[in-house]
Design a protein around this motif. Sequence first.
Motif, PDB file in Angstrom:
ATOM      1  N   LEU A  46       0.834  -1.271  -0.104  1.00 33.44           N
ATOM      2  CA  LEU A  46       0.017  -0.054   0.053  1.00 33.44           C
ATOM      3  C   LEU A  46       1.036   1.251   0.027  1.00 33.44           C
ATOM      4  O   LEU A  46       1.858   1.328   0.776  1.00 33.44           O
ATOM      5  N   SER A  47       0.770   2.055  -0.828  1.00 37.79           N
ATOM      6  CA  SER A  47       1.394   3.489  -1.026  1.00 37.79           C
ATOM      7  C   SER A  47       0.177   4.641  -0.630  1.00 37.79           C
ATOM      8  O   SER A  47      -0.909   4.475  -1.261  1.00 37.79           O
ATOM      9  N   ILE A  48       0.583   5.562   0.208  1.00 35.19           N
ATOM     10  CA  ILE A  48      -0.414   6.718   0.334  1.00 35.19           C
ATOM     11  C   ILE A  48       0.731   7.961   0.006  1.00 35.19           C
ATOM     12  O   ILE A  48       1.738   8.059   0.448  1.00 35.19           O
ATOM     13  N   ILE A  49       0.071   8.828  -1.256  1.00 34.72           N
ATOM     14  CA  ILE A  49       0.543   9.971  -1.338  1.00 34.72           C
ATOM     15  C   ILE A  49      -0.055  10.972  -0.306  1.00 34.72           C
ATOM     16  O   ILE A  49      -1.308  11.123  -0.372  1.00 34.72           O
ATOM     17  N   LYS A  50       0.477  11.551   0.546  1.00 39.79           N
ATOM     18  CA  LYS A  50      -0.157  12.157   1.759  1.00 39.79           C
ATOM     19  C   LYS A  50      -0.419  13.785   1.434  1.00 39.79           C
ATOM     20  O   LYS A  50      -0.144  14.171   0.325  1.00 39.79           O
ATOM     21  N   PRO A  51      -1.279  14.473   2.180  1.00 39.05           N
ATOM     22  CA  PRO A  51      -1.695  15.745   1.867  1.00 39.05           C
ATOM     23  C   PRO A  51      -0.743  16.903   1.264  1.00 39.05           C
ATOM     24  O   PRO A  51      -0.978  17.602   0.535  1.00 39.05           O
ATOM     25  N   ASP A  52       0.449  16.722   2.019  1.00 34.78           N
ATOM     26  CA  ASP A  52       1.440  17.776   1.455  1.00 34.78           C
ATOM     27  C   ASP A  52       1.924  17.474   0.074  1.00 34.78           C
ATOM     28  O   ASP A  52       1.982  18.499  -0.719  1.00 34.78           O
ATOM     29  N   ALA A  53       2.050  16.524  -0.188  1.00 35.52           N
ATOM     30  CA  ALA A  53       2.585  16.007  -1.714  1.00 35.52           C
ATOM     31  C   ALA A  53       1.154  16.258  -2.616  1.00 35.52           C
ATOM     32  O   ALA A  53       1.562  16.674  -3.683  1.00 35.52           O
ATOM     33  N   VAL A  54       0.117  15.915  -2.525  1.00 36.50           N
ATOM     34  CA  VAL A  54      -1.019  16.224  -3.133  1.00 36.50           C
ATOM     35  C   VAL A  54      -1.145  17.762  -3.454  1.00 36.50           C
ATOM     36  O   VAL A  54      -1.151  18.330  -4.388  1.00 36.50           O
ATOM     37  N   ALA A  55      -0.851  18.600  -2.153  1.00 39.62           N
ATOM     38  CA  ALA A  55      -0.895  19.902  -2.236  1.00 39.62           C
ATOM     39  C   ALA A  55       0.116  20.439  -3.078  1.00 39.62           C
ATOM     40  O   ALA A  55      -0.337  21.592  -3.635  1.00 39.62           O
ATOM     41  N   LYS A  56       1.306  19.903  -3.285  1.00 38.48           N
ATOM     42  CA  LYS A  56       2.109  20.337  -4.149  1.00 38.48           C
ATOM     43  C   LYS A  56       2.123  19.868  -5.561  1.00 38.48           C
ATOM     44  O   LYS A  56       2.961  20.362  -6.437  1.00 38.48           O
ATOM     45  N   ASN A  57       1.113  19.274  -5.963  1.00 36.78           N
ATOM     46  CA  ASN A  57       0.799  18.879  -7.323  1.00 36.78           C
ATOM     47  C   ASN A  57       1.744  17.948  -7.797  1.00 36.78           C
ATOM     48  O   ASN A  57       1.930  17.913  -8.950  1.00 36.78           O
ATOM     49  N   ALA A  58       2.153  17.103  -6.794  1.00 39.71           N
ATOM     50  CA  ALA A  58       3.448  16.197  -7.228  1.00 39.71           C
ATOM     51  C   ALA A  58       2.899  14.412  -7.333  1.00 39.71           C
ATOM     52  O   ALA A  58       3.712  13.761  -7.442  1.00 39.71           O
ATOM     53  N   ILE A  59       1.455  14.474  -7.307  1.00 39.54           N
ATOM     54  CA  ILE A  59       1.160  13.247  -7.552  1.00 39.54           C
ATOM     55  C   ILE A  59       1.466  12.340  -8.713  1.00 39.54           C
ATOM     56  O   ILE A  59       2.147  11.214  -8.692  1.00 39.54           O
ATOM     57  N   GLY A  60       1.441  13.005  -9.913  1.00 41.44           N
ATOM     58  CA  GLY A  60       2.234  12.352 -11.160  1.00 41.44           C
ATOM     59  C   GLY A  60       3.672  11.946 -10.906  1.00 41.44           C
ATOM     60  O   GLY A  60       4.017  10.881 -11.611  1.00 41.44           O
ATOM     61  N   GLU A  61       4.353  12.890 -10.525  1.00 41.98           N
ATOM     62  CA  GLU A  61       5.741  12.769 -10.457  1.00 41.98           C
ATOM     63  C   GLU A  61       6.224  11.607  -9.686  1.00 41.98           C
ATOM     64  O   GLU A  61       6.980  10.793  -9.806  1.00 41.98           O
ATOM     65  N   ILE A  62       5.233  11.472  -8.532  1.00 38.24           N
ATOM     66  CA  ILE A  62       5.557  10.345  -7.481  1.00 38.24           C
ATOM     67  C   ILE A  62       5.126   9.023  -8.153  1.00 38.24           C
ATOM     68  O   ILE A  62       5.873   7.966  -8.075  1.00 38.24           O
ATOM     69  N   ILE A  63       3.935   9.077  -8.712  1.00 38.06           N
ATOM     70  CA  ILE A  63       3.452   7.816  -9.239  1.00 38.06           C
ATOM     71  C   ILE A  63       4.485   7.393 -10.522  1.00 38.06           C
ATOM     72  O   ILE A  63       4.753   6.126 -10.779  1.00 38.06           O
ATOM     73  N   ALA A  64       5.035   8.323 -11.085  1.00 37.90           N
ATOM     74  CA  ALA A  64       6.062   8.052 -12.395  1.00 37.90           C
ATOM     75  C   ALA A  64       6.974   7.349 -11.776  1.00 37.90           C
ATOM     76  O   ALA A  64       7.903   6.521 -12.369  1.00 37.90           O
ATOM     77  N   ARG A  65       7.515   7.880 -10.595  1.00 34.96           N
ATOM     78  CA  ARG A  65       8.888   7.120  -9.781  1.00 34.96           C
ATOM     79  C   ARG A  65       8.558   5.544  -9.757  1.00 34.96           C
ATOM     80  O   ARG A  65       9.355   4.673  -9.962  1.00 34.96           O
ATOM     81  N   PHE A  66       7.032   5.265  -9.305  1.00 33.35           N
ATOM     82  CA  PHE A  66       6.943   3.916  -9.048  1.00 33.35           C
ATOM     83  C   PHE A  66       6.937   2.980 -10.197  1.00 33.35           C
ATOM     84  O   PHE A  66       7.403   1.978 -10.504  1.00 33.35           O
ATOM     85  N   GLU A  67       6.391   3.647 -11.437  1.00 36.48           N
ATOM     86  CA  GLU A  67       6.256   3.042 -12.750  1.00 36.48           C
ATOM     87  C   GLU A  67       7.633   2.703 -13.201  1.00 36.48           C
ATOM     88  O   GLU A  67       8.021   1.805 -13.833  1.00 36.48           O
TER      89      GLU A  67
END
Length: 140
Positions: free
Chosen positions: A6-27
């Motif tokens: 299970l991975s959670i992108i936390k409120p700070d990273a969502v607020a920074k608009n970093a969802i895509g960059e973080i998921i790209a690292r997983f992929e």
Amino acid sequence: ANERTLSIIKPDAVAKNAIGEIIARFEKAGLKVVAAKMIRLSEENAGGFYAEHKERPFFNDLVGFMTSGPIVVQVLEGEDAIAKNRDLMGATNPKEAEAGTIRADFAETIDANAVHGSDSVESAEREIAYFFDNDEICPR
Ligand code: CMP
């Protein structure tokens, strides 16, 4: 072994608009997203998820932070997914996280540390079941 975590992108990273960059690292590391959703946790949901930390001095701050904005929960699947995700995240405290890790690049404090990842096969099973019904997980 082929694992799920299970991975959670936390409120700070969502607020920074970093969802895509973080998921790209997983992929890019070979992990596949087999389930994902954005949710806003209630205090009860956050406290239940982090029940093992209930007696820790940081528990109230942790629940307050995790309910402060939307999060993105995902199930990641792949070879050694649990350890691979933890390597990608870096140390819990971003100040101790290795260069190039998600926490080094996106987080500033131990509370607002951008991501959560399961730490064992047992916690992965519990944490995945906490957020996802079986029919929300899409093996591929
Ligand atoms: P996480 O992997 O989500 O699990 C519990 C969270 O508590 C952790 O990331 C940190 O964001 C937060 N936390 C705050 N203080 C501490 C601490 N002293 N030790 C561990 N976790 C902490």
